[in-house]
Design an enzyme around this catalytic site. Sequence first.
Site, PDB file in Angstrom:
ATOM      1  N   CYS A   4       0.863  -1.183   0.000  1.00 51.23           N
ATOM      2  CA  CYS A   4       0.000   0.000   0.000  1.00 51.23           C
ATOM      3  C   CYS A   4       0.900   1.234   0.000  1.00 51.23           C
ATOM      4  CB  CYS A   4      -0.928   0.014   1.208  1.00 51.23           C
ATOM      5  SG  CYS A   4      -1.778   1.598   1.399  1.00 51.23           S
ATOM      6  N   CYS A   7       0.629   3.377   3.187  1.00 54.40           N
ATOM      7  CA  CYS A   7       1.246   2.691   4.338  1.00 54.40           C
ATOM      8  C   CYS A   7       2.763   2.847   4.266  1.00 54.40           C
ATOM      9  CB  CYS A   7       0.860   1.212   4.361  1.00 54.40           C
ATOM     10  SG  CYS A   7      -0.794   0.878   4.986  1.00 54.40           S
ATOM     11  N   HIS A  46      -4.183   1.152   8.337  1.00 59.07           N
ATOM     12  CA  HIS A  46      -4.723   0.996   6.986  1.00 59.07           C
ATOM     13  C   HIS A  46      -6.213   0.667   7.007  1.00 59.07           C
ATOM     14  CE1 HIS A  46      -4.762   0.030   2.675  1.00 59.07           C
ATOM     15  NE2 HIS A  46      -5.710  -0.820   3.043  1.00 59.07           N
ATOM     16  N   ASN A  86     -12.254  10.944  -1.729  1.00 63.19           N
ATOM     17  CA  ASN A  86     -12.807  10.131  -2.807  1.00 63.19           C
ATOM     18  C   ASN A  86     -12.934   8.694  -2.328  1.00 63.19           C
ATOM     19  OD1 ASN A  86     -12.874  12.282  -4.722  1.00 63.19           O
ATOM     20  ND2 ASN A  86     -10.659  12.084  -4.954  1.00 63.19           N
ATOM     21  N   HIS A  97      -6.122   3.719   0.316  1.00 64.17           N
ATOM     22  CA  HIS A  97      -5.848   3.923   1.747  1.00 64.17           C
ATOM     23  C   HIS A  97      -6.556   5.230   2.083  1.00 64.17           C
ATOM     24  CE1 HIS A  97      -2.830   3.885   5.328  1.00 64.17           C
ATOM     25  NE2 HIS A  97      -3.593   4.965   5.492  1.00 64.17           N
ATOM     26  N   HIS A  99      -7.892   8.662   2.762  1.00 63.80           N
ATOM     27  CA  HIS A  99      -7.200   9.946   2.831  1.00 63.80           C
ATOM     28  C   HIS A  99      -8.181  11.074   2.589  1.00 63.80           C
ATOM     29  CE1 HIS A  99      -6.869   8.365  -1.289  1.00 63.80           C
ATOM     30  NE2 HIS A  99      -6.932   9.622  -1.713  1.00 63.80           N
ATOM     31  N   HIS A 101      -8.214  14.962   1.272  1.00 61.45           N
ATOM     32  CA  HIS A 101      -7.503  16.057   0.615  1.00 61.45           C
ATOM     33  C   HIS A 101      -7.896  17.364   1.308  1.00 61.45           C
ATOM     34  CE1 HIS A 101      -6.649  13.772  -3.265  1.00 61.45           C
ATOM     35  NE2 HIS A 101      -7.657  13.057  -2.798  1.00 61.45           N
TER      36      HIS A 101
HETATM   37  P1  5GP Z   1      -7.274   9.970  -4.855  1.00 63.62           P
HETATM   38  O1  5GP Z   1      -7.264  10.068  -6.356  1.00 63.62           O
HETATM   39  O2  5GP Z   1      -7.162   8.539  -4.397  1.00 63.62           O
HETATM   40  O3  5GP Z   1      -8.410  10.713  -4.193  1.00 63.62           O
HETATM   41  O4  5GP Z   1      -5.993  10.748  -4.344  1.00 63.62           O
HETATM   42  C1  5GP Z   1      -4.714  10.188  -4.355  1.00 63.62           C
HETATM   43  C2  5GP Z   1      -3.747  11.328  -4.334  1.00 63.62           C
HETATM   44  O5  5GP Z   1      -2.480  10.801  -4.011  1.00 63.62           O
HETATM   45  C3  5GP Z   1      -3.589  12.062  -5.662  1.00 63.62           C
HETATM   46  O6  5GP Z   1      -3.940  13.436  -5.492  1.00 63.62           O
HETATM   47  C4  5GP Z   1      -2.116  11.889  -6.019  1.00 63.62           C
HETATM   48  O7  5GP Z   1      -1.530  13.033  -6.588  1.00 63.62           O
HETATM   49  C5  5GP Z   1      -1.493  11.545  -4.679  1.00 63.62           C
HETATM   50  N1  5GP Z   1      -0.311  10.695  -4.756  1.00 63.62           N
HETATM   51  C6  5GP Z   1      -0.174   9.557  -5.504  1.00 63.62           C
HETATM   52  N2  5GP Z   1       1.047   9.023  -5.316  1.00 63.62           N
HETATM   53  C7  5GP Z   1       1.681   9.837  -4.424  1.00 63.62           C
HETATM   54  C8  5GP Z   1       2.988   9.800  -3.846  1.00 63.62           C
HETATM   55  O8  5GP Z   1       3.805   8.903  -4.089  1.00 63.62           O
HETATM   56  N3  5GP Z   1       3.296  10.794  -2.987  1.00 63.62           N
HETATM   57  C9  5GP Z   1       2.414  11.813  -2.692  1.00 63.62           C
HETATM   58  N4  5GP Z   1       2.841  12.750  -1.845  1.00 63.62           N
HETATM   59  N5  5GP Z   1       1.190  11.867  -3.220  1.00 63.62           N
HETATM   60  C10 5GP Z   1       0.828  10.901  -4.084  1.00 63.62           C
HETATM   61 ZN    ZN Z   2      -2.402   1.518   3.532  1.00 60.42          ZN
END
Ligand code: 5GP
Ligand code: ZN
Length: 113
Positions: A4, A7, A46, A86, A97, A99, A101
């Site tokens: 993950c 993680c 997680h 999301n 995982h 999160h 924003h």
């Molecule tokens: P999701 O699309 O799942 O709502 O958001 C995932 C977020 O994780 C995206 O905004 C993407 O830019 C961010 N992200 C993906 N890989 C990494 C990474 O390796 N490091 C960081 N800091 N952010 C990441």
């Molecule tokens: Zn995780």
Amino acid sequence: MENCLFCKIVKGEIPSAKVWEDEQVYAFKDINPQAPFHVLVVPKKHVASVAEIGMLEDSEIAAILRAVSNIAAEASLPGGFRVISNCGPDACQSVPHLHFHILGGCQMADRMA
Ligand code: 5GP
Ligand code: ZN
């Protein structure tokens, strides 16, 4: 959770720009920011998404939202900010995982989708 991404970031196995850490929560700058201020706030434990939030302790859920509020306060975003989580493919969740924003520092669109 093996393999993950978040993680691994929480454990320090993948580098990140940390903005907050406490016993239960870790927060770091998004690698592909969608606003001048774009931070991701994750539980250290997680769980895949908000749909699984019942697997966290109430104290962990509270800690996430307290961290969101504290991070935004520290960032000084006088115009406010947006908090998004999301959940699943319809919402285009790309990292499974949980999160949140935090987006701020600019005028955002007056719509959610
Ligand atoms: P999701 O699309 O799942 O709502 O958001 C995932 C977020 O994780 C995206 O905004 C993407 O830019 C961010 N992200 C993906 N890989 C990494 C990474 O390796 N490091 C960081 N800091 N952010 C990441
Ligand atoms: Zn995780």
